[in-house]
Design a protein around this motif. Structure first.
Motif, PDB file in Angstrom:
ATOM      1  N   VAL A   1     -27.654  17.719 -22.136  1.00 42.77           N
ATOM      2  CA  VAL A   1     -26.803  17.154 -23.192  1.00 42.77           C
ATOM      3  C   VAL A   1     -26.700  15.642 -23.031  1.00 42.77           C
ATOM      4  CG1 VAL A   1     -24.447  17.102 -24.084  1.00 42.77           C
ATOM      5  CG2 VAL A   1     -25.511  19.282 -23.568  1.00 42.77           C
ATOM      6  N   GLN A   2     -26.581  15.167 -21.798  1.00 48.44           N
ATOM      7  CA  GLN A   2     -26.498  13.730 -21.575  1.00 48.44           C
ATOM      8  C   GLN A   2     -27.792  13.026 -21.982  1.00 48.44           C
ATOM      9  OE1 GLN A   2     -25.371  13.272 -17.500  1.00 48.44           O
ATOM     10  NE2 GLN A   2     -23.295  13.991 -17.859  1.00 48.44           N
TER      11      GLN A   2
ATOM     12  N   PHE B   1     -17.508  11.318 -21.722  1.00 44.99           N
ATOM     13  CA  PHE B   1     -16.871  12.633 -21.627  1.00 44.99           C
ATOM     14  C   PHE B   1     -17.767  13.614 -20.885  1.00 44.99           C
ATOM     15  CE2 PHE B   1     -16.255  16.889 -23.459  1.00 44.99           C
ATOM     16  CZ  PHE B   1     -14.943  17.117 -23.074  1.00 44.99           C
ATOM     17  N   MET B   2     -19.051  13.621 -21.214  1.00 45.60           N
ATOM     18  CA  MET B   2     -19.982  14.526 -20.533  1.00 45.60           C
ATOM     19  C   MET B   2     -20.115  14.167 -19.057  1.00 45.60           C
ATOM     20  SD  MET B   2     -20.755  16.850 -22.544  1.00 45.60           S
ATOM     21  CE  MET B   2     -21.870  17.637 -21.426  1.00 45.60           C
ATOM     22  N   LEU B   3     -20.058  12.891 -18.720  1.00 41.65           N
ATOM     23  CA  LEU B   3     -20.121  12.481 -17.327  1.00 41.65           C
ATOM     24  C   LEU B   3     -18.897  12.981 -16.560  1.00 41.65           C
ATOM     25  CD1 LEU B   3     -21.679  10.828 -15.203  1.00 41.65           C
ATOM     26  CD2 LEU B   3     -20.288   8.873 -15.878  1.00 41.65           C
ATOM     27  N   VAL B   4     -17.722  12.854 -17.162  1.00 39.83           N
ATOM     28  CA  VAL B   4     -16.493  13.343 -16.524  1.00 39.83           C
ATOM     29  C   VAL B   4     -16.549  14.861 -16.349  1.00 39.83           C
ATOM     30  CG1 VAL B   4     -14.004  13.631 -16.867  1.00 39.83           C
ATOM     31  CG2 VAL B   4     -15.063  11.411 -17.262  1.00 39.83           C
ATOM     32  N   ILE B   5     -16.999  15.587 -17.370  1.00 37.70           N
ATOM     33  CA  ILE B   5     -17.110  17.042 -17.283  1.00 37.70           C
ATOM     34  C   ILE B   5     -18.102  17.441 -16.189  1.00 37.70           C
ATOM     35  CG2 ILE B   5     -17.870  19.104 -18.530  1.00 37.70           C
ATOM     36  CD1 ILE B   5     -15.123  18.108 -19.318  1.00 37.70           C
ATOM     37  N   THR B   6     -19.206  16.702 -16.062  1.00 38.02           N
ATOM     38  CA  THR B   6     -20.191  16.998 -15.023  1.00 38.02           C
ATOM     39  C   THR B   6     -19.599  16.789 -13.630  1.00 38.02           C
ATOM     40  OG1 THR B   6     -21.965  16.319 -16.515  1.00 38.02           O
ATOM     41  CG2 THR B   6     -22.495  16.436 -14.176  1.00 38.02           C
ATOM     42  N   ILE B   7     -18.848  15.728 -13.445  1.00 40.51           N
ATOM     43  CA  ILE B   7     -18.226  15.462 -12.150  1.00 40.51           C
ATOM     44  C   ILE B   7     -17.200  16.533 -11.814  1.00 40.51           C
ATOM     45  CG2 ILE B   7     -16.707  13.859 -10.912  1.00 40.51           C
ATOM     46  CD1 ILE B   7     -18.203  11.591 -12.375  1.00 40.51           C
ATOM     47  N   ILE B   8     -16.372  16.914 -12.791  1.00 36.13           N
ATOM     48  CA  ILE B   8     -15.379  17.962 -12.571  1.00 36.13           C
ATOM     49  C   ILE B   8     -16.049  19.284 -12.238  1.00 36.13           C
ATOM     50  CG2 ILE B   8     -13.624  19.377 -13.727  1.00 36.13           C
ATOM     51  CD1 ILE B   8     -12.756  16.809 -15.194  1.00 36.13           C
TER      52      ILE B   8
ATOM     53  N   GLN C   1     -30.672   9.623 -25.968  1.00 35.39           N
ATOM     54  CA  GLN C   1     -31.742   9.498 -26.960  1.00 35.39           C
ATOM     55  C   GLN C   1     -31.171   9.128 -28.328  1.00 35.39           C
ATOM     56  OE1 GLN C   1     -33.999  13.061 -27.514  1.00 35.39           O
ATOM     57  NE2 GLN C   1     -35.187  12.216 -29.210  1.00 35.39           N
ATOM     58  N   TYR C   2     -30.092   9.789 -28.742  1.00 37.81           N
ATOM     59  CA  TYR C   2     -29.468   9.460 -30.024  1.00 37.81           C
ATOM     60  C   TYR C   2     -28.915   8.034 -30.019  1.00 37.81           C
ATOM     61  CZ  TYR C   2     -29.728  14.234 -31.827  1.00 37.81           C
ATOM     62  OH  TYR C   2     -30.173  15.442 -32.300  1.00 37.81           O
ATOM     63  N   MET C   3     -28.355   7.612 -28.874  1.00 41.26           N
ATOM     64  CA  MET C   3     -27.835   6.246 -28.785  1.00 41.26           C
ATOM     65  C   MET C   3     -28.953   5.228 -28.993  1.00 41.26           C
ATOM     66  SD  MET C   3     -25.092   6.237 -25.667  1.00 41.26           S
ATOM     67  CE  MET C   3     -25.149   4.473 -25.572  1.00 41.26           C
TER      68      MET C   3
ATOM     69  N   LEU D   1     -22.348   3.452 -32.328  1.00 40.84           N
ATOM     70  CA  LEU D   1     -22.615   3.452 -30.890  1.00 40.84           C
ATOM     71  C   LEU D   1     -21.398   3.778 -30.030  1.00 40.84           C
ATOM     72  CD1 LEU D   1     -25.138   0.522 -30.389  1.00 40.84           C
ATOM     73  CD2 LEU D   1     -25.558   2.970 -30.274  1.00 40.84           C
ATOM     74  N   PRO D   2     -20.189   3.296 -30.363  1.00 40.47           N
ATOM     75  CA  PRO D   2     -19.039   3.652 -29.512  1.00 40.47           C
ATOM     76  C   PRO D   2     -18.795   5.165 -29.427  1.00 40.47           C
ATOM     77  CG  PRO D   2     -18.461   1.831 -30.927  1.00 40.47           C
ATOM     78  CD  PRO D   2     -19.799   2.306 -31.378  1.00 40.47           C
ATOM     79  N   TYR D   3     -19.075   5.891 -30.493  1.00 41.26           N
ATOM     80  CA  TYR D   3     -18.872   7.337 -30.455  1.00 41.26           C
ATOM     81  C   TYR D   3     -19.826   8.001 -29.463  1.00 41.26           C
ATOM     82  CZ  TYR D   3     -16.294   6.344 -34.701  1.00 41.26           C
ATOM     83  OH  TYR D   3     -15.414   5.826 -35.606  1.00 41.26           O
ATOM     84  N   TYR D   4     -21.050   7.510 -29.409  1.00 41.66           N
ATOM     85  CA  TYR D   4     -22.004   8.057 -28.437  1.00 41.66           C
ATOM     86  C   TYR D   4     -21.614   7.671 -27.012  1.00 41.66           C
ATOM     87  CZ  TYR D   4     -25.022   9.426 -32.257  1.00 41.66           C
ATOM     88  OH  TYR D   4     -25.531  10.020 -33.381  1.00 41.66           O
ATOM     89  N   VAL D   5     -21.083   6.481 -26.835  1.00 42.01           N
ATOM     90  CA  VAL D   5     -20.623   6.061 -25.507  1.00 42.01           C
ATOM     91  C   VAL D   5     -19.455   6.931 -25.062  1.00 42.01           C
ATOM     92  CG1 VAL D   5     -19.569   4.172 -24.207  1.00 42.01           C
ATOM     93  CG2 VAL D   5     -21.462   3.702 -25.761  1.00 42.01           C
ATOM     94  N   TYR D   6     -18.517   7.207 -25.979  1.00 44.34           N
ATOM     95  CA  TYR D   6     -17.391   8.084 -25.638  1.00 44.34           C
ATOM     96  C   TYR D   6     -17.876   9.490 -25.300  1.00 44.34           C
ATOM     97  CZ  TYR D   6     -14.572   4.420 -27.831  1.00 44.34           C
ATOM     98  OH  TYR D   6     -14.001   3.232 -28.167  1.00 44.34           O
ATOM     99  N   GLY D   7     -18.820   9.992 -26.071  1.00 39.95           N
ATOM    100  CA  GLY D   7     -19.371  11.326 -25.801  1.00 39.95           C
ATOM    101  C   GLY D   7     -20.094  11.373 -24.473  1.00 39.95           C
TER     102      GLY D   7
END
Length: 64
Positions: free
Chosen positions: A14-15, A43-50, A20-22, A34-40
């Protein structure tokens, strides 16, 4: 731990898709999305770490 491996692979997939979309949006000149893709991506990075921490603790508990 096999299930954790597949979850990590799916989160990384997903990341990669988000990056790629960014890049496509950046090259197309749509800088307002672009900010929406950065936020997404964040979020995926935080979910991966958790998820990593969660499965690491589960693995530690199972070893006891």
């Amino acid at each position: 731990m096999r299930m954790a491996w597949w979850i990590f692979i799916s989160l990384i997939t997903v990341q990669i898709i988000l990056v790629q979309y960014m890049v496509e949006e950046f090259l197309a000149g749509h800088f307002d999305t672009l900010p929406y893709y950065v936020y997404g991506l964040g979020f995926m990075l935080v979910i991966t770490i958790i998820t990593y921490i969660f499965f690491k603790k589960i693995d530690r508990v199972m070893d006891q």
